[in-house]
Scaffold this motif. Structure first.
Motif, PDB file in Angstrom:
ATOM      1  N   GLY A   1      -2.324  -4.930   1.243  1.00 18.97           N
ATOM      2  CA  GLY A   1      -1.613  -3.941   0.452  1.00 18.97           C
ATOM      3  C   GLY A   1      -0.197  -3.790   0.966  1.00 18.97           C
ATOM      4  N   ARG A   2       0.240  -2.544   1.117  1.00 17.81           N
ATOM      5  CA  ARG A   2       1.596  -2.287   1.597  1.00 17.81           C
ATOM      6  C   ARG A   2       1.567  -1.734   3.023  1.00 17.81           C
ATOM      7  NH1 ARG A   2       5.827  -2.147  -0.757  1.00 17.81           N
ATOM      8  NH2 ARG A   2       6.505  -0.307   0.366  1.00 17.81           N
ATOM      9  N   LYS A   3       0.499  -2.007   3.740  1.00 17.68           N
ATOM     10  CA  LYS A   3       0.400  -1.455   5.099  1.00 17.68           C
ATOM     11  C   LYS A   3       1.454  -2.054   6.007  1.00 17.68           C
ATOM     12  CE  LYS A   3      -4.612  -0.868   5.023  1.00 17.68           C
ATOM     13  NZ  LYS A   3      -5.258  -2.123   4.582  1.00 17.68           N
ATOM     14  N   ARG A   4       2.067  -1.197   6.786  1.00 16.18           N
ATOM     15  CA  ARG A   4       3.008  -1.686   7.791  1.00 16.18           C
ATOM     16  C   ARG A   4       2.270  -1.839   9.115  1.00 16.18           C
ATOM     17  NH1 ARG A   4       7.699   1.944   8.451  1.00 16.18           N
ATOM     18  NH2 ARG A   4       8.455   0.237   9.735  1.00 16.18           N
ATOM     19  N   ALA A   5       2.763  -2.756   9.942  1.00 15.15           N
ATOM     20  CA  ALA A   5       2.088  -3.018  11.212  1.00 15.15           C
ATOM     21  C   ALA A   5       2.087  -1.752  12.081  1.00 15.15           C
ATOM     22  CB  ALA A   5       2.758  -4.177  11.936  1.00 15.15           C
ATOM     23  N   ASP A   6       3.200  -1.052  12.093  1.00 11.84           N
ATOM     24  CA  ASP A   6       3.286   0.189  12.851  1.00 11.84           C
ATOM     25  C   ASP A   6       4.142   1.177  12.076  1.00 11.84           C
ATOM     26  OD1 ASP A   6       3.664   2.280  14.549  1.00 11.84           O
ATOM     27  OD2 ASP A   6       4.226   1.064  16.294  1.00 11.84           O
ATOM     28  N   PRO A   7       3.476   2.024  11.291  1.00  9.63           N
ATOM     29  CA  PRO A   7       4.218   2.924  10.395  1.00  9.63           C
ATOM     30  C   PRO A   7       5.112   3.909  11.145  1.00  9.63           C
ATOM     31  CG  PRO A   7       1.864   2.898   9.864  1.00  9.63           C
ATOM     32  CD  PRO A   7       2.033   2.209  11.193  1.00  9.63           C
ATOM     33  N   SER A   8       4.886   4.075  12.439  1.00 10.67           N
ATOM     34  CA  SER A   8       5.699   5.044  13.178  1.00 10.67           C
ATOM     35  C   SER A   8       7.074   4.465  13.502  1.00 10.67           C
ATOM     36  CB  SER A   8       4.989   5.453  14.470  1.00 10.67           C
ATOM     37  OG  SER A   8       5.025   4.376  15.390  1.00 10.67           O
TER      38      SER A   8
ATOM     39  N   ASP B   1      11.356  -4.842  -0.342  1.00 10.46           N
ATOM     40  CA  ASP B   1      10.035  -4.748   0.299  1.00 10.46           C
ATOM     41  C   ASP B   1       9.597  -3.297   0.458  1.00 10.46           C
ATOM     42  OD1 ASP B   1      10.303  -7.453   0.614  1.00 10.46           O
ATOM     43  OD2 ASP B   1      10.020  -7.470   2.786  1.00 10.46           O
ATOM     44  N   LEU B   2      10.548  -2.449   0.820  1.00  9.77           N
ATOM     45  CA  LEU B   2      10.222  -1.065   1.152  1.00  9.77           C
ATOM     46  C   LEU B   2       9.970  -0.201  -0.087  1.00  9.77           C
ATOM     47  CD1 LEU B   2      12.875  -0.532   4.001  1.00  9.77           C
ATOM     48  CD2 LEU B   2      10.385  -0.678   4.302  1.00  9.77           C
ATOM     49  N   PHE B   3      10.198  -0.777  -1.261  1.00  8.70           N
ATOM     50  CA  PHE B   3      10.104   0.013  -2.488  1.00  8.70           C
ATOM     51  C   PHE B   3       8.671   0.419  -2.794  1.00  8.70           C
ATOM     52  CE2 PHE B   3      10.139   0.226  -7.283  1.00  8.70           C
ATOM     53  CZ  PHE B   3      10.851   1.406  -7.351  1.00  8.70           C
ATOM     54  N   ASP B   4       8.486   1.720  -3.038  1.00 11.48           N
ATOM     55  CA  ASP B   4       7.160   2.260  -3.307  1.00 11.48           C
ATOM     56  C   ASP B   4       7.316   3.627  -3.958  1.00 11.48           C
ATOM     57  OD1 ASP B   4       4.583   3.186  -3.333  1.00 11.48           O
ATOM     58  OD2 ASP B   4       4.260   3.069  -1.163  1.00 11.48           O
TER      59      ASP B   4
ATOM     60  N   ARG C   1       6.044  -0.693  -7.075  1.00  7.25           N
ATOM     61  CA  ARG C   1       5.955  -0.794  -5.613  1.00  7.25           C
ATOM     62  C   ARG C   1       5.826  -2.282  -5.297  1.00  7.25           C
ATOM     63  NH1 ARG C   1      -0.430   0.825  -4.826  1.00  7.25           N
ATOM     64  NH2 ARG C   1      -1.059  -0.128  -6.776  1.00  7.25           N
ATOM     65  N   SER C   2       6.422  -2.700  -4.195  1.00  2.00           N
ATOM     66  CA  SER C   2       6.387  -4.122  -3.853  1.00  2.00           C
ATOM     67  C   SER C   2       5.009  -4.510  -3.354  1.00  2.00           C
ATOM     68  CB  SER C   2       7.424  -4.441  -2.782  1.00  2.00           C
ATOM     69  OG  SER C   2       8.694  -4.473  -3.378  1.00  2.00           O
ATOM     70  N   HIS C   3       4.572  -5.678  -3.767  1.00  3.42           N
ATOM     71  CA  HIS C   3       3.241  -6.141  -3.420  1.00  3.42           C
ATOM     72  C   HIS C   3       3.334  -7.234  -2.349  1.00  3.42           C
ATOM     73  CE1 HIS C   3       1.217  -3.728  -6.455  1.00  3.42           C
ATOM     74  NE2 HIS C   3       2.329  -3.884  -7.155  1.00  3.42           N
ATOM     75  N   PRO C   4       2.242  -7.440  -1.607  1.00  2.00           N
ATOM     76  CA  PRO C   4       2.326  -8.315  -0.428  1.00  2.00           C
ATOM     77  C   PRO C   4       2.781  -9.752  -0.724  1.00  2.00           C
ATOM     78  CG  PRO C   4       0.042  -7.605  -0.837  1.00  2.00           C
ATOM     79  CD  PRO C   4       0.920  -6.784  -1.704  1.00  2.00           C
TER      80      PRO C   4
ATOM     81  N   LEU D   1      18.291   0.148   4.523  1.00  2.00           N
ATOM     82  CA  LEU D   1      18.550   0.726   3.200  1.00  2.00           C
ATOM     83  C   LEU D   1      17.273   0.795   2.375  1.00  2.00           C
ATOM     84  CD1 LEU D   1      21.388  -1.204   1.359  1.00  2.00           C
ATOM     85  CD2 LEU D   1      21.357   1.219   1.916  1.00  2.00           C
ATOM     86  N   THR D   2      17.274   1.669   1.365  1.00  2.00           N
ATOM     87  CA  THR D   2      16.189   1.635   0.385  1.00  2.00           C
ATOM     88  C   THR D   2      16.782   1.540  -1.023  1.00  2.00           C
ATOM     89  OG1 THR D   2      16.107   4.025   0.044  1.00  2.00           O
ATOM     90  CG2 THR D   2      14.762   3.130   1.846  1.00  2.00           C
TER      91      THR D   2
END
Lengths: 498, 498
Positions: A303-310, B349-352, B244-247, B188-189
């Motif tokens: 999905g759109r999971k980030r490796a480390d969202p923090s 990528d960051l778009f959601d 939203r951007s997909h993997p 940036l977003t």
């Protein structure tokens, strides 16, 4: 605030309109944790740091213990052939090795052999052996009662020539000057790989195969075996392959080769005494990995999971899908020889079972064969030269006859159905039972390419074509399905082999 | 001929089994035109020669005429904003430029403006202007009687911030130290780009847009405009975009960024005083180009044609599809700034538009805004600081209220239909007429992603969603269709805008 602005390159002198207010404001933000001179902190690049560290470590290792790495998947059998191999594009291997492994027992009349073909980068190690207990790349598909049933069949798997797992390839020593071939290795074709395999079968005394089985590039090799040696072929299985490479697949492989060749460590192929182009290999593998699975499968898994969202987003791997690709590339980058990747990937591009292509290749081979003999006579005198191969390395005459014109003349592609040229080119397979399998979610060898194989064979008059397409309801694993789906891929293969 | 062979690395000593016969045989072949020491001639690499020549020429140019290249598509208007822009991930632009161009005439009540959004690498030059008569990237889609009808509408197109065609981006000067931002530019977003655009609209006195129109990244920007500023939005068009951007798309962009960052000339972004990473840019563009069209279109156009069938196959571009990719990369590699590519591609990528993501972003912005003010007070004393922005740079309160919880609680993705989180996130658009278009042959933004937008909007209660999907019978041009298909894309857009 609006002004007409010319098309000039940005000035390098201090920003002329940066007023006091915004500068001080910037500093007040920046100062909160640390004193930056810039408006924002510089970005860090841990992925590049890692690559540089890796190069440094490989350099040290190379100096202390000789050239690295050695490519191997462990113990295997070796067939060494001293009879030169003339290649389709005029190159020659004066002698060569074919690494292979076998499972099961060859019966008395040598009629139960199955030749299993590999994908691009796989070794002969399809299944564990007593001398190499490590799991093979088709471990569960081979064994007593498995789809490739070792109670019934004698399974042979080879590393292709051009590869680096024991068969002669660019990392091998050129006997002419005792240096590694590197990019002095000649251009290879899928058919050249098949010829080398059949020399091995000759040496094992196997005249006719029970079957030929392969997936991906192996699916090409399987079809090519049958077209080159129809009289030596029983049943034929081609999974997630094609009858000729299509431009989209060529494009994907092109980008991989280009990326690899951009790595300064590649050194036009002559890297064996220094650092291998691990970075280029890694990125080439990442691009390849994108084509091995499917979007929907990744959608479910990452999905759109980030490796480390923090953490702050980064230009280095950041989303989980990126770390997955990074890992896949990293794992591969020293396991396979860069030059092998280039040559074998190129051989895939060149693959074309069309009739015109076969005729052109044949003409070229005849020409080059004459030159070889002539060259040999010039050097050795007019007497029968010892240099002449001691066994035929051309296809059998039967193949030649199968390439004589059919009743219908070759025409341009018909609007519906497969092109006549391809039907003609694949007609040597018109009497063999063939299983063709494809996967709807495959983007590298899309399902229409396997449909093309099946339709072409049927149009050539083959009444024994089984075509199976696994829908997205069955597999979202794309091209990799053949490695993973024991039930649906393995099941059909086992049933077909009987 | 068969022997068990161990898992050792190839020896570098002379080939022990190279017998006299095969060595002499080899030489006799090789000698026919030229004396080679190796069994086969070494391969040549004209594509690498060209890259090296290019680097050398750029190096000379850089030394003689200062840093190159300047990125421009010609004359444009410039909006310079001195009010700092806080970005979604905490970065700040103390001041910034937005390059823009306009066509048509703004009416008296300023109600006929259409904001046109660009794809990743496009400039504001969507159509020719009196000061820049060069054709724009949507030349035929804009004009009197065209889909974006300049007899009725005032069309505004901007270069996004992060870009390099006049708007502030990584190649711009950081006012804090008068050096180029390079990779000190903040993350940036898509929404940051929208905020900068709306500052421009503020300065033009445009309170409410007649419409927002965009394709590809522009399709994201168009949706984001409506979600951030619903009360300032009339109608909305999103073509070949996503919610939203997909993997899979992230993966494709990831490989492009990685390849670019591997180019030694990239120098972690600090290349402006030397040779730009043209080779990495070229390959990144080649990978991108693979995703812009479709396999079947290439099948028709290139098939398996080689650029020069009389030549030996090569590892450098060889098939026509390869020379096409090579040309596409070459054309682009100095036309766009490498760092801009990295930042803008990352923003995609960051778009959601999911609700949870919006809430997290909002919380981060509030936090960072407080820090900015606090930092400013610390530096400037407790008095009202001049550094405070003189107009609000946050979304309007209306947007905030639209983000308050809906009646239904956010749940995990339902098995059927779009996820609740996305429905909630896109609910600010529930009352706007929206046209969503997709193309079945698109592999970068597959048609199911536009279906997702339409279904989500409908699930949010929008009764005015028009969804059009162009089948493979209509377009095989994949993602690029929006640039090419005046009749089917332009026609529907024109009709929708009225």
């Amino acid at each position: 605030m609006t002004s007409l602005r010319g098309a000039t390159s940005p000035s390098l002198t201090p920003w002329p309109t940066a007023d006091y207010r915004s500068r001080r404001w910037t500093q007040s933000v920046a100062v909160r944790e640390q004193q930056f001179d810039s408006s924002n902190p510089a970005m860090s690049f841990p992925c590049l740091d890692a690559q540089e560290a890796k190069s440094a470590s490989l350099s040290t290792r190379s100096m202390s213990s000789g050239p690295e790495p050695s490519y191997t998947t462990g113990q295997h059998e070796n067939f060494h052939c001293k009879t030169p191999l003339l290649l389709d594009w005029g190159g020659v291997l004066p002698e060569f090795d074919v690494a292979y492994e076998t499972w099961g027992t060859l019966n008395a009349d040598k009629s139960n052999a199955i030749l299993l073909h590999t994908g691009l980068s796989a070794s002969s190690h399809a299944h564990s052996t007593p001398t190499n207990p490590k799991n093979g790349w088709w471990e569960k598909f081979i064994g007593p009662g498995a789809p490739l049933d070792t109670n019934k069949y004698y399974i042979i798997c080879t590393n292709v020539i051009g590869g680096c797992y024991g068969s002669t390839g660019p990392s091998s020593i050129d006997p002419s000057d005792s240096k590694r071939y590197a990019t002095r290795f000649p251009i290879l074709t899928i058919e050249d790989m098949v010829r080398a395999q059949f020399r091995l079968l000759d040496s094992l005394g196997i005249q006719k195969l029970h079957a030929s089985v392969g997936s991906s590039m192996g699916g090409m090799l399987s079809l090519a075996s049958g077209v080159l040696f129809p009289e030596r072929m029983g049943r034929l299985v081609s999974i997630s392959g094609c009858a000729r490479s299509h431009p989209y697949s060529i494009a994907m492989r092109h980008t991989q080769r280009q990326v690899l060749m951009m790595d300064p460590n590649w050194q036009r192929g002559f890297y064996y005494d220094s650092i291998p182009p691990h970075h280029g290999m890694k990125l080439a593998r990442e691009i390849a990995t994108v084509t091995y699975r499917s979007g929907p499968e990744w959608e479910n898994r990452f999905g759109r999971k980030r490796a480390d969202p923090s953490k702050q987003p980064a230009l280095c791997p950041d989303f989980l899908i990126e770390t997955y690709l990074d890992h896949a590339g990293e794992k591969f980058c020293l396991e396979y020889d860069a030059n092998s990747l280039l040559y074998v990937s190129k051989a895939m591009d060149l693959f074309d079972l069309g009739y015109a292509h076969q005729v052109a290749t044949r003409a070229r081979r005849v020409q080059n064969q004459k030159r070889m003999v002539l060259g040999s006579m010039e050097r050795n005198g007019a007497s029968c030269s010892l240099a002449l191969p001691d066994k035929p390395y051309e296809e059998q005459p039967a193949t030649l006859s199968s390439l004589t014109p059919m009743n219908e003349p070759a025409t341009d592609d018909s609007a519906d159905g497969p092109p006549q040229d391809l039907i003609r080119g694949m007609s040597p397979l018109k009497d063999h039972p063939v299983l063709v399998m494809g996967v709807a979610s495959d983007i590298l060898f899309p399902a229409w390419q396997q449909r093309e194989i099946a339709e072409t064979l049927r149009a050539a008059g083959n009444q024994n074509v089984e075509h199976v397409e696994l829908g997205e309801d069955i597999s979202l694993f794309g091209h990799d399905t053949f490695l993973l789906d024991l039930e649906n891929i393995g099941g059909r293969v086992g049933k077909f082999l009987g």
